[in-house]
Design an enzyme around this catalytic site. Structure first.
Site, short mmCIF file in Angstrom:
data_model
loop_
_atom_site.label_atom_id
_atom_site.label_comp_id
_atom_site.label_asym_id
_atom_site.label_seq_id
_atom_site.Cartn_x
_atom_site.Cartn_y
_atom_site.Cartn_z
N GLU A 17 0.93 -1.24 -0.15
CA GLU A 17 -0.04 -0.12 -0.06
C GLU A 17 0.87 1.27 0.05
OE1 GLU A 17 -3.60 0.00 2.62
OE2 GLU A 17 -3.02 2.06 3.11
N ALA A 124 -19.82 1.64 3.99
CA ALA A 124 -18.93 1.26 2.82
C ALA A 124 -19.87 0.33 1.96
CB ALA A 124 -17.78 0.24 3.18
N TYR A 145 -11.65 -5.20 10.09
CA TYR A 145 -10.77 -4.82 11.56
C TYR A 145 -10.73 -6.16 12.59
CZ TYR A 145 -11.77 -0.52 9.12
OH TYR A 145 -12.01 0.51 8.38
#
Ligand code: FAD
Length: 287
Positions: A17, A124, A145
Site C-alpha cells: 500500500e 462502505a 478490522y
C-alpha cells in the site's frame, strides 16, 4: 485483472500500500518510490484516497493508473464515500474506468473536521452497492478490522456488518494493521463462521520509529502485545536499532501468518522502499 482472481490458484498474495504525496510535495516523489517498489514484484499495489473526498485531487487515480500501465503491476484505488455525494462518486468511478483502473477498495472513510458531511453514503456497503450498480465492471474490495472497528459496540456487531459488505459485492478484504497474530487468527475464525468466505489479507505495518506508532495507535486503536512494547521502550531512542527491530518484528509476523496459511499479506509500506525491500527480501521465498 481483478484482485480476487489473484487468490484463485491458492498462492499466498503479497501486496503493498502507498499513499499519494502529501500537500506541497510534487507527484514525482511517489514515482521515485514506485521505481524501487516495482523491483520487489508485489502482486498488486493499492493507493490510498484523501479522507475529504475532494474531486479536485485526482492523484489516487493517476497513481493507480500509472502502477498498472507504466509499472506493469496490478493496482487498486482506495475510494471513500462519507464526504462525497453520489454525483461526486459517479465522477470518480468514471475517471477510474477511463484511466484503466480495474480495482477499488471501497471505504466509508471518516468525517473530517471543517468538512460538512454530505450524508448521501453512511457505510462502505452502500458504496459497494453503488459501484455494483454502475456501468463499470470493477473488482471490489473492503476493509476489515481484526480487533473490531472503533465505532462498533463489539466484534460480533462488526462482523455482522462486515458480512453485509461481502453480501453487497466485496470480493476480497484487507485488514487493519495488528501486532498480535493471535488477534488475527481469532478474527479469521469468527469471520469464517459468519459465512464470510472471500480472501482476507492480513495488514502488516512495520513500525520503524516511535512517532509512527503513537499516531497509528491513536488512529486505529491496535492493541500492543508486551513483546512489542518492550521492543519499543528498549530502542525508542536508538533510531537505527528501532528501525531494525521494527523490520524484524514485521518479518516475524509475516513468517508466522504465511506458515499458518493466510490468504495474503498487505504491507503498509509508508512509501518507504528501503523498509519494504528489507522485508520483501526476508520473506520472498515463502510466497
Ligand atoms: P464501514 O464498513 O462502513 O464500517 C464503519 C463502521 O460502521 C463499523 O463500526 C461497522 O461495523 C459499521 N457498519 C458498517 N456497515 C453498517 C451497516 N450496514 N449498518 C450499521 N453499521 C454498519 N481511510 C481513508 O480516508 N482513505 C484510505 O485510503 C483508507 N484506506 C484504508 C485501508 C484499509 C485496509 C483500512 C483497514 C482502512 C482504511 N481507511 C482509509 C480507514 C477507513 O476509512 C476507516 O477505518 C473508516 O472509519 C471505516 O471505513 P470502512 O470502509 O471500514 O467503514
Amino acid at each position: 485483472m481483478k484482485l480476487a482472481d489473484l487468490f484463485k490458484n491458492g498462492k499466498t498474495v503479497f501486496s503493498f500500500e502507498v499513499f499519494p504525496p502529501k500537500r506541497n510535495n510534487p507527484i514525482e516523489t511517489i514515482y521515485r518510490t514506485l521505481d524501487e517498489l516495482q523491483e520487489l514484484k508485489p502482486d498488486f499495489i493499492s493507493v490510498t484516497y484523501g479522507a475529504s473526498g475532494s474531486l479536485a485531487d485526482n492523484s489516487t487515480c493517476e497513481i493507480a493508473s500509472a502502477i498498472k500501465h507504466k509499472y506493469g503491476l496490478e493496482s487498486a484505488a482506495h475510494l471513500t464515500c462519507v464526504n462525497s455525494t453520489r454525483e461526486e462518486v459517479r465522477e470518480v468511478l468514471r475517471r477510474l474506468n477511463e484511466n484503466g483502473v480495474e480495482n477499488i477498495l471501497a471505504l466509508r472513510g471518516d468525517l473530517v473536521p471543517d468538512v460538512p458531511p454530505k450524508e448521501e453514503f453512511k457505510h462502505a456497503s452502500e458504496l459497494i452497492s453503488f459501484i455494483k450498480a454502475s456501468p463499470y465492471d470493477f473488482g471490489i474490495s473492503g476493509a476489515c478490522y481484526p480487533e473490531g472497528h472503533l465505532d462498533s459496540k463489539n466484534q460480533v456487531e462488526d462482523i455482522i456488518n462486515l458480512k453485509k459488505k461481502v453480501d453487497a459485492g466485496a470480493e476480497h478484504l484487507m485488514s487493519q494493521l495488528f501486532f498480535d497474530n493471535r488477534v488475527f487468527y481469532d478474527f479469521l475464525e469468527k469471520a469464517r463462521i459468519a459465512g464470510i468466505d472471500v480472501p482476507i489479507e492480513a495488514g502488516i505495518m512495520p513500525v520503524v520509529n516511535k512517532k509512527q506508532i503513537e499516531r497509528m495507535v491513536s488512529l486505529c486503536g491496535a492493541s500492543l502485545p508486551a513483546k512489542f512494547t518492550k521492543m519499543m521502550s528498549r530502542y525508542e531512542d536508538k533510531p537505527d536499532a528501532m528501525r531494525d527491530a521494527g523490520i524484524a518484528y514485521a518479518v516475524d509476523q509475516i513468517v508466522d501468518l504465511v506458515s499458518q496459511g493466510v490468504d495474503g499479506i498487505h504491507l503498509y509500506t509508508m512509501n518507504n522502499p528501503y523498509v519494504a525491500k528489507r522485508i520483501s527480501e526476508s520473506v520472498r521465498t515463502l510466497f
